[in-house]
Design a protein around this motif. Structure first.
Motif, PDB file in Angstrom:
ATOM      1  N   ASP A  43     -21.932 -68.312 -22.831  1.00 24.61           N
ATOM      2  CA  ASP A  43     -21.175 -68.492 -21.590  1.00 24.61           C
ATOM      3  C   ASP A  43     -20.378 -69.788 -21.592  1.00 24.61           C
ATOM      4  OD1 ASP A  43     -22.129 -66.080 -20.673  1.00 24.61           O
ATOM      5  OD2 ASP A  43     -23.624 -66.955 -19.319  1.00 24.61           O
ATOM      6  N   ARG A  44     -20.758 -70.737 -22.425  1.00 19.75           N
ATOM      7  CA  ARG A  44     -20.049 -72.014 -22.558  1.00 19.75           C
ATOM      8  C   ARG A  44     -18.980 -71.953 -23.653  1.00 19.75           C
ATOM      9  NH1 ARG A  44     -22.975 -71.888 -18.966  1.00 19.75           N
ATOM     10  NH2 ARG A  44     -23.892 -73.504 -17.723  1.00 19.75           N
ATOM     11  N   GLY A  45     -18.756 -70.747 -24.205  1.00 15.70           N
ATOM     12  CA  GLY A  45     -17.681 -70.566 -25.166  1.00 15.70           C
ATOM     13  C   GLY A  45     -18.071 -70.712 -26.617  1.00 15.70           C
ATOM     14  N   HIS A  46     -19.359 -70.807 -26.905  1.00 15.72           N
ATOM     15  CA  HIS A  46     -19.805 -70.952 -28.284  1.00 15.72           C
ATOM     16  C   HIS A  46     -20.041 -69.584 -28.931  1.00 15.72           C
ATOM     17  CE1 HIS A  46     -20.190 -75.215 -27.642  1.00 15.72           C
ATOM     18  NE2 HIS A  46     -20.964 -74.999 -26.594  1.00 15.72           N
ATOM     19  N   ILE A  47     -20.034 -69.570 -30.238  1.00 15.54           N
ATOM     20  CA  ILE A  47     -20.316 -68.364 -31.011  1.00 15.54           C
ATOM     21  C   ILE A  47     -21.811 -68.386 -31.323  1.00 15.54           C
ATOM     22  CG2 ILE A  47     -19.834 -67.144 -33.161  1.00 15.54           C
ATOM     23  CD1 ILE A  47     -17.104 -68.819 -33.068  1.00 15.54           C
ATOM     24  N   VAL A  48     -22.513 -67.314 -30.987  1.00 17.53           N
ATOM     25  CA  VAL A  48     -23.969 -67.311 -31.092  1.00 17.53           C
ATOM     26  C   VAL A  48     -24.461 -65.995 -31.694  1.00 17.53           C
ATOM     27  CG1 VAL A  48     -26.120 -67.683 -29.818  1.00 17.53           C
ATOM     28  CG2 VAL A  48     -24.010 -68.627 -28.922  1.00 17.53           C
ATOM     29  N   THR A  49     -25.457 -66.104 -32.565  1.00 14.67           N
ATOM     30  CA  THR A  49     -26.143 -64.924 -33.069  1.00 14.67           C
ATOM     31  C   THR A  49     -27.631 -65.240 -33.139  1.00 14.67           C
ATOM     32  OG1 THR A  49     -26.121 -63.195 -34.761  1.00 14.67           O
ATOM     33  CG2 THR A  49     -26.062 -65.463 -35.548  1.00 14.67           C
ATOM     34  N   ASN A  50     -28.416 -64.194 -33.265  1.00 10.23           N
ATOM     35  CA  ASN A  50     -29.846 -64.421 -33.411  1.00 10.23           C
ATOM     36  C   ASN A  50     -30.298 -63.996 -34.804  1.00 10.23           C
ATOM     37  OD1 ASN A  50     -29.650 -61.605 -32.908  1.00 10.23           O
ATOM     38  ND2 ASN A  50     -31.793 -61.572 -32.313  1.00 10.23           N
ATOM     39  N   ILE A  51     -31.333 -64.653 -35.249  1.00  6.79           N
ATOM     40  CA  ILE A  51     -32.043 -64.281 -36.460  1.00  6.79           C
ATOM     41  C   ILE A  51     -33.348 -63.683 -35.951  1.00  6.79           C
ATOM     42  CG2 ILE A  51     -33.164 -65.183 -38.536  1.00  6.79           C
ATOM     43  CD1 ILE A  51     -30.982 -67.426 -38.437  1.00  6.79           C
ATOM     44  N   PRO A  52     -33.805 -62.565 -36.507  1.00 10.55           N
ATOM     45  CA  PRO A  52     -34.990 -61.907 -35.950  1.00 10.55           C
ATOM     46  C   PRO A  52     -36.169 -62.862 -35.725  1.00 10.55           C
ATOM     47  CG  PRO A  52     -34.027 -60.547 -37.652  1.00 10.55           C
ATOM     48  CD  PRO A  52     -33.276 -61.853 -37.676  1.00 10.55           C
ATOM     49  N   ALA A  53     -36.788 -62.707 -34.571  1.00 12.22           N
ATOM     50  CA  ALA A  53     -37.955 -63.523 -34.222  1.00 12.22           C
ATOM     51  C   ALA A  53     -39.109 -63.211 -35.171  1.00 12.22           C
ATOM     52  CB  ALA A  53     -38.373 -63.242 -32.783  1.00 12.22           C
ATOM     53  N   VAL A  54     -39.932 -64.219 -35.404  1.00  7.57           N
ATOM     54  CA  VAL A  54     -41.091 -64.051 -36.284  1.00  7.57           C
ATOM     55  C   VAL A  54     -42.347 -64.568 -35.593  1.00  7.57           C
ATOM     56  CG1 VAL A  54     -39.773 -64.185 -38.433  1.00  7.57           C
ATOM     57  CG2 VAL A  54     -40.690 -66.260 -37.446  1.00  7.57           C
ATOM     58  N   ILE A  55     -43.475 -64.073 -36.069  1.00  2.00           N
ATOM     59  CA  ILE A  55     -44.772 -64.532 -35.564  1.00  2.00           C
ATOM     60  C   ILE A  55     -45.381 -65.443 -36.614  1.00  2.00           C
ATOM     61  CG2 ILE A  55     -47.087 -63.833 -34.854  1.00  2.00           C
ATOM     62  CD1 ILE A  55     -45.810 -61.190 -33.908  1.00  2.00           C
ATOM     63  N   SER A  56     -45.854 -66.596 -36.178  1.00  5.62           N
ATOM     64  CA  SER A  56     -46.430 -67.573 -37.090  1.00  5.62           C
ATOM     65  C   SER A  56     -47.930 -67.688 -36.848  1.00  5.62           C
ATOM     66  CB  SER A  56     -45.781 -68.942 -36.872  1.00  5.62           C
ATOM     67  OG  SER A  56     -46.481 -69.928 -37.589  1.00  5.62           O
TER      68      SER A  56
ATOM     69  N   ALA B 183     -40.550 -69.609 -42.070  1.00 10.32           N
ATOM     70  CA  ALA B 183     -39.616 -69.138 -41.044  1.00 10.32           C
ATOM     71  C   ALA B 183     -38.402 -70.056 -40.961  1.00 10.32           C
ATOM     72  CB  ALA B 183     -40.313 -69.056 -39.688  1.00 10.32           C
ATOM     73  N   TYR B 184     -38.642 -71.356 -40.995  1.00 10.51           N
ATOM     74  CA  TYR B 184     -37.542 -72.323 -40.920  1.00 10.51           C
ATOM     75  C   TYR B 184     -36.614 -72.165 -42.132  1.00 10.51           C
ATOM     76  CZ  TYR B 184     -34.953 -76.681 -40.656  1.00 10.51           C
ATOM     77  OH  TYR B 184     -33.940 -77.604 -40.597  1.00 10.51           O
ATOM     78  N   ALA B 185     -37.200 -72.099 -43.322  1.00 11.12           N
ATOM     79  CA  ALA B 185     -36.406 -71.987 -44.551  1.00 11.12           C
ATOM     80  C   ALA B 185     -35.582 -70.698 -44.566  1.00 11.12           C
ATOM     81  CB  ALA B 185     -37.316 -72.054 -45.774  1.00 11.12           C
ATOM     82  N   HIS B 186     -36.200 -69.578 -44.199  1.00 11.11           N
ATOM     83  CA  HIS B 186     -35.476 -68.305 -44.179  1.00 11.11           C
ATOM     84  C   HIS B 186     -34.395 -68.296 -43.096  1.00 11.11           C
ATOM     85  CE1 HIS B 186     -39.000 -66.822 -46.492  1.00 11.11           C
ATOM     86  NE2 HIS B 186     -38.044 -66.187 -47.138  1.00 11.11           N
ATOM     87  N   GLY B 187     -34.712 -68.844 -41.933  1.00  9.30           N
ATOM     88  CA  GLY B 187     -33.738 -68.899 -40.845  1.00  9.30           C
ATOM     89  C   GLY B 187     -32.536 -69.746 -41.208  1.00  9.30           C
ATOM     90  N   LEU B 188     -32.783 -70.896 -41.825  1.00 11.10           N
ATOM     91  CA  LEU B 188     -31.693 -71.778 -42.235  1.00 11.10           C
ATOM     92  C   LEU B 188     -30.831 -71.106 -43.302  1.00 11.10           C
ATOM     93  CD1 LEU B 188     -30.365 -74.532 -41.888  1.00 11.10           C
ATOM     94  CD2 LEU B 188     -32.009 -75.456 -43.543  1.00 11.10           C
ATOM     95  N   GLU B 189     -31.474 -70.409 -44.209  1.00 14.90           N
ATOM     96  CA  GLU B 189     -30.729 -69.691 -45.253  1.00 14.90           C
ATOM     97  C   GLU B 189     -29.869 -68.577 -44.642  1.00 14.90           C
ATOM     98  OE1 GLU B 189     -29.102 -69.457 -48.708  1.00 14.90           O
ATOM     99  OE2 GLU B 189     -30.666 -70.921 -48.292  1.00 14.90           O
ATOM    100  N   ASP B 190     -30.417 -67.839 -43.684  1.00 11.10           N
ATOM    101  CA  ASP B 190     -29.647 -66.794 -43.002  1.00 11.10           C
ATOM    102  C   ASP B 190     -28.452 -67.391 -42.258  1.00 11.10           C
ATOM    103  OD1 ASP B 190     -31.372 -64.867 -43.937  1.00 11.10           O
ATOM    104  OD2 ASP B 190     -32.353 -64.510 -42.004  1.00 11.10           O
ATOM    105  N   ALA B 191     -28.657 -68.546 -41.628  1.00  8.04           N
ATOM    106  CA  ALA B 191     -27.563 -69.219 -40.915  1.00  8.04           C
ATOM    107  C   ALA B 191     -26.470 -69.639 -41.892  1.00  8.04           C
ATOM    108  CB  ALA B 191     -28.099 -70.426 -40.152  1.00  8.04           C
TER     109      ALA B 191
ATOM    110  N   GLU C  23     -25.810 -68.205 -44.838  1.00  7.73           N
ATOM    111  CA  GLU C  23     -25.144 -66.988 -45.305  1.00  7.73           C
ATOM    112  C   GLU C  23     -24.135 -66.470 -44.285  1.00  7.73           C
ATOM    113  OE1 GLU C  23     -27.935 -63.995 -46.529  1.00  7.73           O
ATOM    114  OE2 GLU C  23     -28.887 -65.342 -47.970  1.00  7.73           O
ATOM    115  N   GLY C  24     -24.418 -66.693 -43.011  1.00 13.81           N
ATOM    116  CA  GLY C  24     -23.506 -66.267 -41.948  1.00 13.81           C
ATOM    117  C   GLY C  24     -22.433 -67.291 -41.629  1.00 13.81           C
ATOM    118  N   SER C  25     -22.418 -68.411 -42.362  1.00 14.93           N
ATOM    119  CA  SER C  25     -21.429 -69.491 -42.182  1.00 14.93           C
ATOM    120  C   SER C  25     -21.463 -70.095 -40.782  1.00 14.93           C
ATOM    121  CB  SER C  25     -20.012 -68.981 -42.501  1.00 14.93           C
ATOM    122  OG  SER C  25     -19.947 -68.541 -43.843  1.00 14.93           O
ATOM    123  N   PHE C  26     -22.652 -70.249 -40.225  1.00 19.47           N
ATOM    124  CA  PHE C  26     -22.789 -70.885 -38.921  1.00 19.47           C
ATOM    125  C   PHE C  26     -22.866 -72.399 -39.085  1.00 19.47           C
ATOM    126  CE2 PHE C  26     -23.850 -66.584 -37.997  1.00 19.47           C
ATOM    127  CZ  PHE C  26     -23.344 -66.395 -36.725  1.00 19.47           C
TER     128      PHE C  26
END
Length: 173
Positions: A57-70, A79-87, A89-92
């Motif tokens: 709503d503030r004009g940013h581009i946003v996506t989610n990476i699937p939630a995980v249970i720890s 989870a952090y390493a995989h999430g950062l890698e996914d980000a 790969e998506g050029s965020f």
């Protein structure tokens, strides 16, 4: 006047370009620390949606990476390493990880109550440099009865999103 339409289109493009120049891109991941559930809770999804809605709503581009249970430290790191890698790969630009620590006694029927969460820790990472820019823990302490609801969860999550956005605005000056 033939040049009027061209000028109007060019002006509109400049306005849009200026607007998007301020937009940042975020990849958001929720990590649920809750040994009493083997599925992602609806509260976790609501926290994620609220943070993403605020930033969008503030004009940013946003996506989610699937939630995980720890179930522990090793799961958190993975989870952090995989999430950062996914980000990456998506050029965020930024990766936001939110770790929801649930109260041990919140294993009753699924209820969207803020009191089921002990605290939310979050980390904002610059994806390109892999540098953690800011991290914080927001504790859910005593809450008013009218805040122990879906609306209270949304407000709590939006407060975190606002803190992230405010920090980034300060960095860009």
């Amino acid at each position: 006047m033939p040049g009027g339409k061209t000028f109007a289109c060019a002006a509109l493009l400049l306005v849009c370009a200026a607007f998007y120049a301020e937009a940042a891109s975020f990849a958001v991941q929720v990590v649920q620390k809750d040994l009493s559930h083997d599925e992602v809770r609806s509260i976790s999804v609501l926290v994620e949606e609220s943070l993403m809605d605020y930033l969008f709503d503030r004009g940013h581009i946003v996506t989610n990476i699937p939630a995980v249970i720890s179930c522990g430290e090793r799961d958190d790191e993975d989870a952090y390493a995989h999430g950062l890698e996914d980000a990456a790969e998506g050029s965020f630009e930024y990766f936001v990880e939110m770790v929801l620590n649930y109260n041990a006694n919140s294993n009753g029927p699924e209820m969207n109550r803020l009191s089921n969460i002990k605290d939310i820790s979050w980390t904002l990472t610059d994806v390109r440099s892999r540098k953690i820019l800011k991290s914080s823990v927001k504790s859910v302490e005593k809450i008013m009865r009218n805040e122990d609801s879906e609306q209270g969860i949304r407000r709590f999550s939006m407060g975190i999103a606002q803190e992230i956005e405010t920090f980034l605005k300060g960095q860009r000056k």
